[in-house]
Design a protein around this motif. Structure first.
Motif, PDB file in Angstrom:
ATOM      1  N   LEU A  29       2.098   4.521  -5.126  1.00  0.00           N
ATOM      2  CA  LEU A  29       2.536   4.648  -6.627  1.00  0.00           C
ATOM      3  C   LEU A  29       3.225   5.818  -6.790  1.00  0.00           C
ATOM      4  CD1 LEU A  29      -0.613   3.299  -8.350  1.00  0.00           C
ATOM      5  CD2 LEU A  29       1.762   2.424  -8.741  1.00  0.00           C
ATOM      6  N   LYS A  30       2.555   7.254  -6.318  1.00  0.00           N
ATOM      7  CA  LYS A  30       3.378   8.272  -6.281  1.00  0.00           C
ATOM      8  C   LYS A  30       4.855   8.090  -5.779  1.00  0.00           C
ATOM      9  CE  LYS A  30      -0.042  11.882  -6.424  1.00  0.00           C
ATOM     10  NZ  LYS A  30      -0.479  13.283  -5.920  1.00  0.00           N
ATOM     11  N   LEU A  31       4.991   7.593  -4.600  1.00  0.00           N
ATOM     12  CA  LEU A  31       6.511   7.424  -4.117  1.00  0.00           C
ATOM     13  C   LEU A  31       7.116   6.596  -4.895  1.00  0.00           C
ATOM     14  CD1 LEU A  31       5.346   7.825  -0.551  1.00  0.00           C
ATOM     15  CD2 LEU A  31       7.962   7.180  -0.781  1.00  0.00           C
ATOM     16  N   THR A  32       6.895   5.711  -5.488  1.00  0.00           N
ATOM     17  CA  THR A  32       7.623   4.635  -6.174  1.00  0.00           C
ATOM     18  C   THR A  32       7.981   5.410  -7.594  1.00  0.00           C
ATOM     19  OG1 THR A  32       6.364   2.765  -5.654  1.00  0.00           O
ATOM     20  CG2 THR A  32       7.448   2.651  -7.450  1.00  0.00           C
ATOM     21  N   LEU A  33       6.851   5.905  -8.289  1.00  0.00           N
ATOM     22  CA  LEU A  33       7.255   6.686  -9.515  1.00  0.00           C
ATOM     23  C   LEU A  33       8.106   8.186  -9.346  1.00  0.00           C
ATOM     24  CD1 LEU A  33       3.853   6.337 -11.190  1.00  0.00           C
ATOM     25  CD2 LEU A  33       5.747   5.109 -11.672  1.00  0.00           C
ATOM     26  N   LYS A  34       7.690   8.555  -8.499  1.00  0.00           N
ATOM     27  CA  LYS A  34       8.721  10.004  -7.918  1.00  0.00           C
ATOM     28  C   LYS A  34       9.996   9.568  -7.781  1.00  0.00           C
ATOM     29  CE  LYS A  34       9.116  13.985  -5.332  1.00  0.00           C
ATOM     30  NZ  LYS A  34       8.561  14.536  -4.044  1.00  0.00           N
ATOM     31  N   ALA A  35      10.295   8.344  -7.163  1.00  0.00           N
ATOM     32  CA  ALA A  35      11.782   7.874  -6.803  1.00  0.00           C
ATOM     33  C   ALA A  35      12.352   7.633  -8.107  1.00  0.00           C
ATOM     34  CB  ALA A  35      11.649   6.527  -6.047  1.00  0.00           C
ATOM     35  N   ARG A  36      11.736   7.227  -9.186  1.00  0.00           N
ATOM     36  CA  ARG A  36      12.258   6.943 -10.479  1.00  0.00           C
ATOM     37  C   ARG A  36      12.323   8.175 -11.469  1.00  0.00           C
ATOM     38  NH1 ARG A  36      10.963   2.851  -7.691  1.00  0.00           N
ATOM     39  NH2 ARG A  36      12.071   0.580  -8.218  1.00  0.00           N
ATOM     40  N   GLY A  37      11.885   9.386 -10.918  1.00  0.00           N
ATOM     41  CA  GLY A  37      12.148  10.580 -11.905  1.00  0.00           C
ATOM     42  C   GLY A  37      10.688  10.834 -12.504  1.00  0.00           C
ATOM     43  N   TYR A  38       9.683  10.321 -12.246  1.00  0.00           N
ATOM     44  CA  TYR A  38       8.252  10.688 -12.899  1.00  0.00           C
ATOM     45  C   TYR A  38       7.490  11.702 -12.129  1.00  0.00           C
ATOM     46  CZ  TYR A  38       8.944   6.291 -15.546  1.00  0.00           C
ATOM     47  OH  TYR A  38       9.268   5.292 -16.403  1.00  0.00           O
ATOM     48  N   GLN A  39       6.856  12.503 -12.768  1.00  0.00           N
ATOM     49  CA  GLN A  39       6.060  13.546 -12.081  1.00  0.00           C
ATOM     50  C   GLN A  39       4.709  12.650 -12.336  1.00  0.00           C
ATOM     51  OE1 GLN A  39       5.521  17.115 -14.631  1.00  0.00           O
ATOM     52  NE2 GLN A  39       7.600  17.682 -14.274  1.00  0.00           N
ATOM     53  N   THR A  40       3.828  13.208 -11.233  1.00  0.00           N
ATOM     54  CA  THR A  40       2.626  12.388 -11.094  1.00  0.00           C
ATOM     55  C   THR A  40       1.491  13.320 -10.669  1.00  0.00           C
ATOM     56  OG1 THR A  40       2.642  11.812  -8.874  1.00  0.00           O
ATOM     57  CG2 THR A  40       3.501  10.102 -10.321  1.00  0.00           C
ATOM     58  N   GLU A  41       0.443  13.017 -11.094  1.00  0.00           N
ATOM     59  CA  GLU A  41      -0.837  13.674 -10.669  1.00  0.00           C
ATOM     60  C   GLU A  41      -1.838  12.409 -10.357  1.00  0.00           C
ATOM     61  OE1 GLU A  41      -2.536  17.122 -12.415  1.00  0.00           O
ATOM     62  OE2 GLU A  41      -0.802  17.558 -13.346  1.00  0.00           O
ATOM     63  N   SER A  42      -3.052  12.711  -9.613  1.00  0.00           N
ATOM     64  CA  SER A  42      -3.914  11.497  -9.154  1.00  0.00           C
ATOM     65  C   SER A  42      -5.213  12.150  -9.079  1.00  0.00           C
ATOM     66  CB  SER A  42      -3.304  11.065  -8.103  1.00  0.00           C
ATOM     67  OG  SER A  42      -3.562  11.857  -6.834  1.00  0.00           O
ATOM     68  N   CYS A  43      -6.073  11.134  -9.148  1.00  0.00           N
ATOM     69  CA  CYS A  43      -7.538  11.282  -9.093  1.00  0.00           C
ATOM     70  C   CYS A  43      -8.080  10.122  -8.232  1.00  0.00           C
ATOM     71  CB  CYS A  43      -8.122  11.452 -10.525  1.00  0.00           C
ATOM     72  SG  CYS A  43      -7.612  12.860 -11.459  1.00  0.00           S
ATOM     73  N   THR A  44      -9.026  10.557  -7.711  1.00  0.00           N
ATOM     74  CA  THR A  44      -9.582   9.292  -6.766  1.00  0.00           C
ATOM     75  C   THR A  44     -11.160   8.747  -7.629  1.00  0.00           C
ATOM     76  OG1 THR A  44     -10.789  10.749  -5.418  1.00  0.00           O
ATOM     77  CG2 THR A  44      -8.816   9.676  -4.604  1.00  0.00           C
ATOM     78  N   MET A  45     -11.530   9.455  -8.605  1.00  0.00           N
ATOM     79  CA  MET A  45     -12.719   9.112  -9.390  1.00  0.00           C
ATOM     80  C   MET A  45     -12.365   9.303 -10.905  1.00  0.00           C
ATOM     81  SD  MET A  45     -15.378   9.729  -6.804  1.00  0.00           S
ATOM     82  CE  MET A  45     -16.823   9.500  -7.904  1.00  0.00           C
ATOM     83  N   ALA A  46     -12.920   8.405 -11.695  1.00  0.00           N
ATOM     84  CA  ALA A  46     -12.722   8.103 -12.882  1.00  0.00           C
ATOM     85  C   ALA A  46     -13.276   9.445 -13.753  1.00  0.00           C
ATOM     86  CB  ALA A  46     -13.372   7.110 -13.791  1.00  0.00           C
ATOM     87  N   GLN A  47     -14.523  10.077 -13.296  1.00  0.00           N
ATOM     88  CA  GLN A  47     -14.867  11.148 -13.976  1.00  0.00           C
ATOM     89  C   GLN A  47     -14.093  12.441 -13.706  1.00  0.00           C
ATOM     90  OE1 GLN A  47     -17.834  11.346 -16.104  1.00  0.00           O
ATOM     91  NE2 GLN A  47     -16.717  13.187 -16.521  1.00  0.00           N
ATOM     92  N   GLU A  48     -13.272  12.454 -12.599  1.00  0.00           N
ATOM     93  CA  GLU A  48     -12.524  13.348 -12.321  1.00  0.00           C
ATOM     94  C   GLU A  48     -11.272  13.449 -13.151  1.00  0.00           C
ATOM     95  OE1 GLU A  48      -9.482  14.924  -8.618  1.00  0.00           O
ATOM     96  OE2 GLU A  48     -10.787  13.216  -8.572  1.00  0.00           O
ATOM     97  N   ALA A  49     -10.766  12.454 -13.426  1.00  0.00           N
ATOM     98  CA  ALA A  49      -9.729  11.669 -14.587  1.00  0.00           C
ATOM     99  C   ALA A  49     -10.063  12.267 -15.844  1.00  0.00           C
ATOM    100  CB  ALA A  49      -9.194  10.510 -14.132  1.00  0.00           C
ATOM    101  N   ILE A  50     -11.164  12.185 -16.083  1.00  0.00           N
ATOM    102  CA  ILE A  50     -11.378  12.506 -17.467  1.00  0.00           C
ATOM    103  C   ILE A  50     -11.480  14.040 -17.763  1.00  0.00           C
ATOM    104  CG2 ILE A  50     -13.254  12.460 -19.327  1.00  0.00           C
ATOM    105  CD1 ILE A  50     -14.045   9.902 -18.160  1.00  0.00           C
TER     106      ILE A  50
END
Length: 121
Positions: free
Chosen positions: A18-39
């Motif tokens: 997803l990061k590769l796909t979105l970055k190629a389209r000009g998006y900035q991304t951050e990621s989390c592997t756990m829902a609590q971390e995302a919150i």
């Protein structure tokens, strides 16, 4: 473009793709592997234009996470796109009922995902 997307998925391979796909389209991304971390990330930085939320994660699933996010006033207007391998019509409705604004199934159709992000942001 400069839109910032938070990817929440317990599978690092999905995050990578997803990061590769979105970055190629000009998006900035951050990621989390756990829902609590995302919150926690969202509470410290509510400048995301959308959240891609995996629905099947350990400890706290996407349904619980979406409900918590939508209960936080500073976060409730960030669009959430449910990402899941569950593809039955009732699964889509369950995601929307939890508070997601849209729903995409795995394997992800990139064009549908980008259309969804553009529609919601």
């Amino acid at each position: 473009m400069n839109k910032k997307i938070l990817i929440v998925d317990d599978d690092p391979r999905n995050i990578f793709a997803l990061k590769l796909t979105l970055k190629a389209r000009g998006y900035q991304t951050e990621s989390c592997t756990m829902a609590q971390e995302a919150i926690s990330v969202l509470q410290n930085d509510n400048q995301f234009q959308a959240i891609l939320m995996d629905m099947m994660m350990p400890e706290m699933d996407g349904y619980q996470a979406i409900k918590i996010i939508k209960d936080i006033p500073s976060l409730r207007n960030i669009p959430i796109i449910a990402v899941t391998a569950q593809a039955m019509p009732q699964d889509r409705q369950k995601c929307l009922d939890a508070g997601a604004q849209d729903y995409v199934t795995k394997p992800i159709d990139v064009d549908k995902l980008i259309t969804s992000i553009e529609k919601l942001t």
